[in-house]
Design an enzyme around this catalytic site. Structure first.
Site, PDB file in Angstrom:
ATOM      1  N   CYS A   7       0.803  -1.228   0.000  1.00 48.85           N
ATOM      2  CA  CYS A   7       0.000   0.000   0.000  1.00 48.85           C
ATOM      3  C   CYS A   7       0.833   1.274   0.000  1.00 48.85           C
ATOM      4  CB  CYS A   7      -0.941  -0.028   1.191  1.00 48.85           C
ATOM      5  SG  CYS A   7      -1.845  -1.571   1.234  1.00 48.85           S
ATOM      6  N   HIS A  26      -9.785   1.739  -0.802  1.00 44.68           N
ATOM      7  CA  HIS A  26      -8.354   1.498  -0.635  1.00 44.68           C
ATOM      8  C   HIS A  26      -7.789   0.881  -1.916  1.00 44.68           C
ATOM      9  CE1 HIS A  26      -4.513   0.800   0.814  1.00 44.68           C
ATOM     10  NE2 HIS A  26      -4.730   0.073   1.897  1.00 44.68           N
ATOM     11  N   LYS A  68      -9.828   7.820   1.297  1.00 48.54           N
ATOM     12  CA  LYS A  68     -10.198   6.418   1.045  1.00 48.54           C
ATOM     13  C   LYS A  68     -11.676   6.201   1.363  1.00 48.54           C
ATOM     14  CE  LYS A  68      -5.821   3.929   1.707  1.00 48.54           C
ATOM     15  NZ  LYS A  68      -4.850   4.959   2.095  1.00 48.54           N
ATOM     16  N   PHE A  85       1.398  -3.004   4.704  1.00 47.11           N
ATOM     17  CA  PHE A  85       1.667  -4.298   5.337  1.00 47.11           C
ATOM     18  C   PHE A  85       3.167  -4.582   5.237  1.00 47.11           C
ATOM     19  CE2 PHE A  85      -2.753  -6.408   4.624  1.00 47.11           C
ATOM     20  CZ  PHE A  85      -3.155  -5.983   5.872  1.00 47.11           C
ATOM     21  N   GLU A 101      -1.922   5.587  13.433  1.00 42.55           N
ATOM     22  CA  GLU A 101      -1.655   6.797  12.641  1.00 42.55           C
ATOM     23  C   GLU A 101      -1.948   8.049  13.475  1.00 42.55           C
ATOM     24  OE1 GLU A 101      -3.479   6.866   8.753  1.00 42.55           O
ATOM     25  OE2 GLU A 101      -2.120   8.462   8.085  1.00 42.55           O
ATOM     26  N   HIS A 112      -3.202   7.842   5.753  1.00 40.18           N
ATOM     27  CA  HIS A 112      -3.331   6.504   5.178  1.00 40.18           C
ATOM     28  C   HIS A 112      -4.752   6.001   5.469  1.00 40.18           C
ATOM     29  CE1 HIS A 112      -2.115   2.844   3.374  1.00 40.18           C
ATOM     30  NE2 HIS A 112      -2.266   2.135   4.465  1.00 40.18           N
TER      31      HIS A 112
END
Lengths: 83, 411
Positions: free
Chosen positions: B169, B338, B333, B397, B312, B301
């Site tokens: 991502c 996403h 998002k 990830f 975050e 994010h």
């Protein structure tokens, strides 16, 4: 249906680094030495073993995943529903 | 060519393919209308899936998009890359295809989380299920995660650095950051940076379902009722250019890339680590030579998983200190979904448009703040406000973090 409990305990132990000798039904999952990714693997293993689908979401806290016993009950219910 | 120490990098073009529409204008007007591109998935069979929603690029027809033959033969991911690159090139006003000499001074760093995985899934279905004797001869070329940048280099005569970046991502943000540094260092004078993703399919949704991090209902970042992320697809690509190069040819300069930071948590595949995420934001600010209080907007994010949004928020608090509470943050998002590897590219465009338009995009679907989510997430309604400096966060990830900081055009 009692072997459902045993099979689930075996799956839990298999996915723990240092599994305890016994895992009582009332043990909260949060007290077991498992992390979120382990839990995803455990749920997959249970699904695969019993041929069921468990609608588990790591983002939600649900009663079905509070203790080892509640997982066993949920699996029994899903197995029964599967006929 | 100006001195390496003083080379500044500007943005002269943007390209977007998203669930909110194809093209930056369509994308941005949907964002301002608080539209949501997440719907019941239509491009694959969801009958036996637990997760039936996605942010698909609607009614996508590569022929109608007027793609050249090489892109028509390519995987959907490369087609998205081709469309976004074409838009960025067109907006930059650069004459294409490039002369061989100019081509050597150009880069195309176009990544993807998983490349042409749809092509692979189809071919495996043919082999394993339908017992076909062979796969389509282009299967391999369509699948490889470097096919997007390769097609783009062929289309425009880009002959310098050209490859794909892979960091789940954070892919697009890493890609843009690399092009920025290549220009800054003097390696090239301009280049396309970003990513494309088209991994929505039955098999990949199954794989994602197994991670247990998807929401069956919607993507609600930082919000109490959030219960996971929603997969999407698309592309986000920027044309970056050395400032003097852009000025000399009279280009319309959209913004400056002020800073880039990247770190790895080196900790866990799924649980983010605050040192890594905060560290990347810190490095980007240092590179930009800016203080946290200079930042007018953070495109988070914001995946709407329980762990990302808390980590975050904590990271922003650690880096921004006292100014954290006064810094507007949103996760777009919530509207476009996403888009995985492409996410950072699409979100970089959201930052650039926010600056151009002096508008702070909202986090839609917000009911009430989630536990430990106590900053200004621009809930539900976007706002008009002066926006000079923006930050775009991407945390992947594996603990791979990349952060970009944009500012106004130099002088």
């Amino acid at each position: 249906m009692e072997d459902v409990a045993q099979k689930i305990i075996d799956i839990l132990k298999k996915n723990m680094k240092e599994p305890p000798e016994t895992i009582p039904m009332e043990t909260p999952l949060s007290e077991l030495d498992i992390e979120s990714l382990d839990l995803a693997v455990i749920v997959f293993d249970i699904e695969d073993t019993f041929g069921i689908e468990i609608p588990y979401n790591a983002n939600e806290e649900v009663e079905d995943f509070k203790t080892v016993g509640s997982v066993v009950d949920k699996v029994k219910e899903l197995v029964a529903a599967n006929g | 060519m100006s001195n390496q120490q003083t080379r500044r990098v500007v943005v002269t073009g943007t390209g977007v393919v998203s669930s909110l529409g194809i093209g930056t204008d369509k994308f941005w007007s949907a964002i301002k209308n608080h539209e949501c591109g997440i719907e019941d998935a239509k491009t694959y069979n969801t009958e036996d899936l637990q997760i039936k929603i996605a942010g698909e690029v609607k009614d996508f027809d590569p022929k109608e998009e007027g793609l050249t033959k090489q892109f028509l033969m390519a995987d959907r991911y490369s087609q998205f890359a081709g469309i976004a690159a074409r838009e960025a090139v067109k907006q930059s006003g650069m004459e294409m295809p490039l002369s061989p000499e100019d081509g050597m001074r150009a880069a195309a760093i176009i990544g993807s989380g998983v490349g042409g995985i749809n092509t692979l899934e189809d071919s495996y279905r043919g082999l394993f299920e339908l017992k076909k004797r062979a796969t389509h001869p282009l299967t391999l070329l369509k699948t490889i995660g470097s096919s997007g940048p390769a097609h783009i280099s062929i289309e425009y005569g880009i002959k310098g650095p050209c490859f794909g970046v892979v960091s789940a991502c954070s892919t697009a943000t890493h890609s843009i950051g690399l092009v920025y540094n290549m220009i800054k260092s003097g390696m090239v004078d301009f280049g396309l940076g970003g990513a494309a993703e088209a991994s929505l399919a039955w098999g990949t949704t199954r794989a994602w379902q197994g991670m247990r991090v998807l929401s069956p209902v919607g993507l609600y970042p930082f919000s109490k009722h959030r219960n996971g992320t929603v997969l999407a697809e698309g592309a986000g690509i920027l044309m970056l250019e050395e400032y003097e190069h852009a000025k000399e040819r009279g280009a319309n300069i959209l913004a400056e890339v002020k800073g880039f930071g990247m770190t790895a948590d080196a900790a866990d595949m799924v649980n983010p680590d605050i040192d890594g995420t905060a560290g990347a934001m810190d490095l980007a600010l240092k590179d930009a030579d800016l203080s946290p209080s200079d930042i007018d907007y953070i495109n988070a994010h914001g995946t709407a998983t329980v762990v990302n949004d808390i980590n975050e928020t904590r990271s922003i608090k650690r880096v921004f200190g006292n100014s954290a509470k006064d810094t507007p943050i949103s996760s777009t998002k919530s509207m476009h979904g996403h888009a995985l590897g492409a996410g950072g590219g699409i979100e970089a465009v959201a930052c650039l448009k926010a600056m151009e338009d002096n508008y702070l995009p909202a986090t839609v679907g917000f009911d009430e703040p989630g536990d430990e989510c106590d900053l200004d997430y621009i809930p539900n309604e976007g706002r008009s406000s002066e926006v000079n400096y923006t930050m775009s966060n991407s945390f992947a990830f594996g603990g791979l973090n990349a952060v970009l900081v944009f500012g106004p055009s130099p002088a």
